[in-house]
Design a protein around this motif. Structure first.
Motif, short mmCIF file in Angstrom:
data_model
loop_
_atom_site.label_atom_id
_atom_site.label_comp_id
_atom_site.label_asym_id
_atom_site.label_seq_id
_atom_site.Cartn_x
_atom_site.Cartn_y
_atom_site.Cartn_z
N GLY A 207 15.05 21.78 -16.67
CA GLY A 207 13.63 21.66 -16.82
C GLY A 207 12.96 23.17 -17.37
O GLY A 207 12.18 23.27 -18.11
N THR A 208 13.25 23.93 -16.87
CA THR A 208 12.60 25.03 -16.54
C THR A 208 13.33 26.14 -18.02
O THR A 208 13.16 26.20 -18.69
CB THR A 208 12.61 25.82 -15.30
OG1 THR A 208 12.36 25.26 -14.19
CG2 THR A 208 12.42 27.47 -15.66
N GLU A 209 14.48 25.85 -17.77
CA GLU A 209 15.33 26.18 -19.28
C GLU A 209 14.88 25.23 -20.37
O GLU A 209 14.08 26.24 -21.15
CB GLU A 209 16.24 26.30 -19.63
CG GLU A 209 17.48 27.47 -18.24
CD GLU A 209 16.88 28.68 -18.62
OE1 GLU A 209 16.94 28.86 -19.44
OE2 GLU A 209 17.22 29.21 -17.68
N ALA A 280 7.36 39.10 -14.31
CA ALA A 280 7.67 40.13 -13.15
C ALA A 280 7.70 39.71 -11.69
O ALA A 280 7.69 40.33 -11.09
CB ALA A 280 6.38 41.59 -13.55
N GLY A 281 7.61 38.44 -11.94
CA GLY A 281 7.73 37.79 -10.49
C GLY A 281 6.07 37.78 -9.73
O GLY A 281 5.23 37.93 -10.35
N LEU A 282 5.99 37.42 -9.07
CA LEU A 282 4.68 36.49 -7.77
C LEU A 282 3.72 38.28 -7.93
O LEU A 282 2.67 38.00 -7.66
CB LEU A 282 5.34 36.09 -6.93
CG LEU A 282 5.43 34.11 -7.14
CD1 LEU A 282 5.87 33.51 -5.71
CD2 LEU A 282 4.32 33.56 -8.21
N THR A 283 4.58 39.00 -7.13
CA THR A 283 4.01 40.12 -6.86
C THR A 283 3.30 40.63 -7.69
O THR A 283 1.73 41.10 -7.56
CB THR A 283 5.39 41.29 -5.52
OG1 THR A 283 5.82 41.57 -7.01
CG2 THR A 283 5.71 40.32 -4.40
N PRO A 307 12.06 34.30 -5.28
CA PRO A 307 12.61 32.63 -4.83
C PRO A 307 13.08 32.15 -6.09
O PRO A 307 12.85 33.36 -7.16
CB PRO A 307 10.90 31.91 -4.82
CG PRO A 307 9.95 33.04 -4.72
CD PRO A 307 10.44 34.23 -5.07
N ASP A 308 13.67 31.48 -6.59
CA ASP A 308 14.57 30.53 -6.82
C ASP A 308 12.98 29.97 -7.95
O ASP A 308 11.59 30.19 -7.41
CB ASP A 308 14.43 29.19 -6.64
CG ASP A 308 16.51 29.38 -6.77
OD1 ASP A 308 16.91 30.42 -6.77
OD2 ASP A 308 16.56 28.39 -4.88
N GLU A 309 13.18 29.86 -9.19
CA GLU A 309 12.18 29.99 -10.64
C GLU A 309 11.11 29.08 -10.29
O GLU A 309 9.89 28.88 -10.31
CB GLU A 309 12.77 29.97 -12.19
CG GLU A 309 11.78 30.19 -12.92
CD GLU A 309 12.81 30.44 -14.30
OE1 GLU A 309 11.38 30.82 -14.89
OE2 GLU A 309 13.84 30.64 -14.59
N PRO A 310 11.84 27.40 -9.99
CA PRO A 310 10.51 26.19 -9.59
C PRO A 310 9.75 26.62 -8.42
O PRO A 310 9.16 26.24 -8.84
CB PRO A 310 12.05 25.24 -9.49
CG PRO A 310 13.34 25.65 -10.15
CD PRO A 310 13.10 27.09 -9.70
#
Length: 400
Positions: A207-209, A280-283, A307-310
Motif C-alpha cells: 500500500g505504501t508503494e 529524510a526520516g523522523l529526526t 523504523p519500518d516505513e509503515p
C-alpha cells in the motif's frame, strides 16, 4: 526397488551426527526436569527451572539449524523470548514460555529417536556379520565345521535385515522431521499469528508503494499539466487588449483562479497521501512539523535505528494530530515532543501544560489515532487530568 533401497545422504548424516546431540539434549532435558521437581519446594526451584527452559530454547536453535541443513526440513523460528523488566517478571515469562516447554519435550523425545536411528545405521554392519556367519565359525573353531541350519538361516536373516535397513533409516529420519516440525517451531496458533503479521506487513508495504507511485503520478503528471494550463491562461490574459470584451477577461480570471485553487488542493492531497518530509526520516521531519505548531515545541529525538516505513508514517501522523490538538484545544503555553528508540521499540511522547481533559472518545481524533496505531501493533496512553498537564505516549515496534 530403487525407491526401496534409496537413502538420502542427509538422512544418514543426521542420524549419525545428531546422535551426540540427541544424547546431550536428552540428558539436559532429564536433568532439567529432575532439578525442577527436586527443587520445586525450595526458593531456588523456580529460577533454576526458568534458567533451564531458557537453555532449552537455545538448544532448539541448534537443532533447527541441523534439521534444515541435513533433513532439508525448514522449521520456522518461533518468536523471541519475552524480556520484561524485573527478575520476577522474567522468571514468570520463562516459566510460561510454551516454546521452551515444547523444545524441552523435543529434547526428551529425541533421545529414543537417536537410539533408533543408531540402530538403523548399525543394521548393515549386523547384516555383514550374519552373512559371514559360517566363515566366522570356521575361523573360531580352526577346523572343519559340520553343516547346521544356522549356516543357511544366518545369511538369510542378514539379507532380510539388509533389506530392512533403508526403510528403517528413512523412517527414523521422517520421525525426526515430524518431531522438529511440530515441536521446534511455533505452535499452530502462534504460526497463524506470524503468518497474519507477515501478510499485514506485505499489504502495508504494498500500500505504501502504491501511494508513493500515485503521489509521483499526480505530481509529475496531473499537477504538471495543471501548472501548464495556468501558465497558458496567464499568457492568454496578457494578450488581451483594452478593447477586449470585459466578459472574456472575467472568464479568463475565473478560469485562472479555479486552476490555481485546483493546484493547491492537488498539492494538499498529494501531501496527505504520504508525508513528503519523511524522506529524510523522523529526526528531520518532526522538527519541521513542530515549527508549524502555534505553541512553542521543544523537540528531542534519540532514535538509533530507523523504523519500518509503515511505523514511521504512523508516528508522523500521530505527532501531527497531537500538535494540531495542542494548537487548537489545549490552551498551552509550551509543549515537548520526545522521540526515543531501542533495538525493538520506538516511543513518541507529547507533553503540554494546557488545561487537560483530553481523552479517547469514539468518533474523535485521539480514538482514530489509537486505531491507526493498533494497525501496526502500537499503543496509545493518555494522561490528561482536569487542569493539566497532558501527556500522550505512543509506543510501537521498530520492525513489523
Amino acid at each position: 526397488m530403487r525407491r526401496w533401497w534409496t537413502v538420502r545422504a542427509g538422512d544418514a548424516a543426521f542420524l549419525l551426527v545428531g546422535l551426540p546431540m540427541a544424547l546431550l539434549g536428552g540428558a539436559y532435558a532429564l536433568a532439567a526436569l529432575y532439578a525442577g521437581v527436586l527443587l520445586s519446594l525450595t526458593v531456588v526451584g523456580l529460577p533454576v527451572t526458568a534458567l533451564a527452559l531458557a537453555g532449552a530454547r537455545e538448544l532448539g536453535r541448534t537443532h533447527r539449524w541441523l534439521t534444515a541443513r541435513l533433513l532439508d526440513e525448514t522449521v520456522p523460528a518461533p518468536r523471541p523470548a519475552a524480556r520484561p523488566r524485573g527478575l520476577a517478571a522474567r522468571i514468570r515469562a520463562a516459566l510460561t514460555d510454551t516454546v521452551a516447554w515444547r523444545t524441552l519435550g523435543y529434547l526428551l523425545l529425541r533421545l529414543p529417536l537417536g537410539v533408533l536411528g543408531l540402530a538403523a545405521l548399525l543394521l548393515p554392519a549386523a547384516c555383514g556379520w550374519l552373512l559371514g556367519f559360517p566363515l566366522w565359525l570356521r575361523l573360531l573353531e580352526q577346523g572343519p565345521h559340520p553343516a547346521s541350519p544356522l549356516d543357511v538361516a544366518a545369511p538369510l536373516l542378514g539379507v532380510a535385515l539388509l533389506a530392512l535397513a533403508p526403510p528403517l533409516i528413512r523412517l527414523a529420519a521422517d520421525a525426526n522431521r515430524w518431531l522438529g516440525r511440530h515441536l521446534l517451531g511455533p505452535a499452530r496458533d502462534q504460526q497463524r499469528v506470524q503468518d497474519l503479521e507477515a501478510a499485514r506487513h506485505t499489504l502495508l508495504t504494498a500500500g505504501t508503494e502504491r501511494l508513493r507511485a500515485l503521489e509521483r503520478d499526480l505530481h509529475d503528471g496531473t499537477q504538471a499539466r495543471l501548472v501548464a494550463l495556468a501558465i497558458t491562461l496567464t499568457l492568454a490574459e496578457d494578450t488581451l487588449t483594452p478593447a477586449t470584451d470585459p466578459r472574456l477577461r472575467s472568464l479568463l480570471d475565473r478560469a485562472r483562479s479555479q486552476t490555481d485553487e485546483t493546484i493547491a488542493e492537488l498539492r494538499a492531497l498529494t501531501q496527505g497521501l504520504r508525508p513528503t518530509g519523511l524522506d529524510a526520516g523522523l529526526t528531520e521531519a518532526l522538527p519541521a512539523l513542530a515549527a508549524g505548531c502555534a505553541v512553542p515545541v521543544d523537540v528531542r529525538t534519540d532514535l538509533p535505528h530507523r523504523p519500518d516505513e509503515p511505523v514511521e508514517q504512523a508516528l508522523w501522523y500521530c505527532a501531527a494530530e497531537l500538535l494540531t490538538n495542542i494548537s487548537r484545544h489545549s490552551g498551552a503555553h509550551t509543549a515537548t515532543l520526545t522521540l526515543t528508540g531501542t533495538a525493538t521499540r520506538v516511543r513518541l511522547t507529547v507533553h503540554d501544560d494546557g488545561r487537560g481533559t483530553a481523552g479517547s472518545i469514539p468518533g474523535h481524533g485521539l480514538h482514530g489515532l489509537a486505531d491507526r496505531l493498533a494497525a501496526v501493533d502500537g499503543t496509545l496512553r493518555i494522561s490528561s487530568p482536569p487542569g493539566g498537564p497532558t501527556t500522550v505516549t505512543a509506543e510501537l515496534p521498530l520492525r513489523l
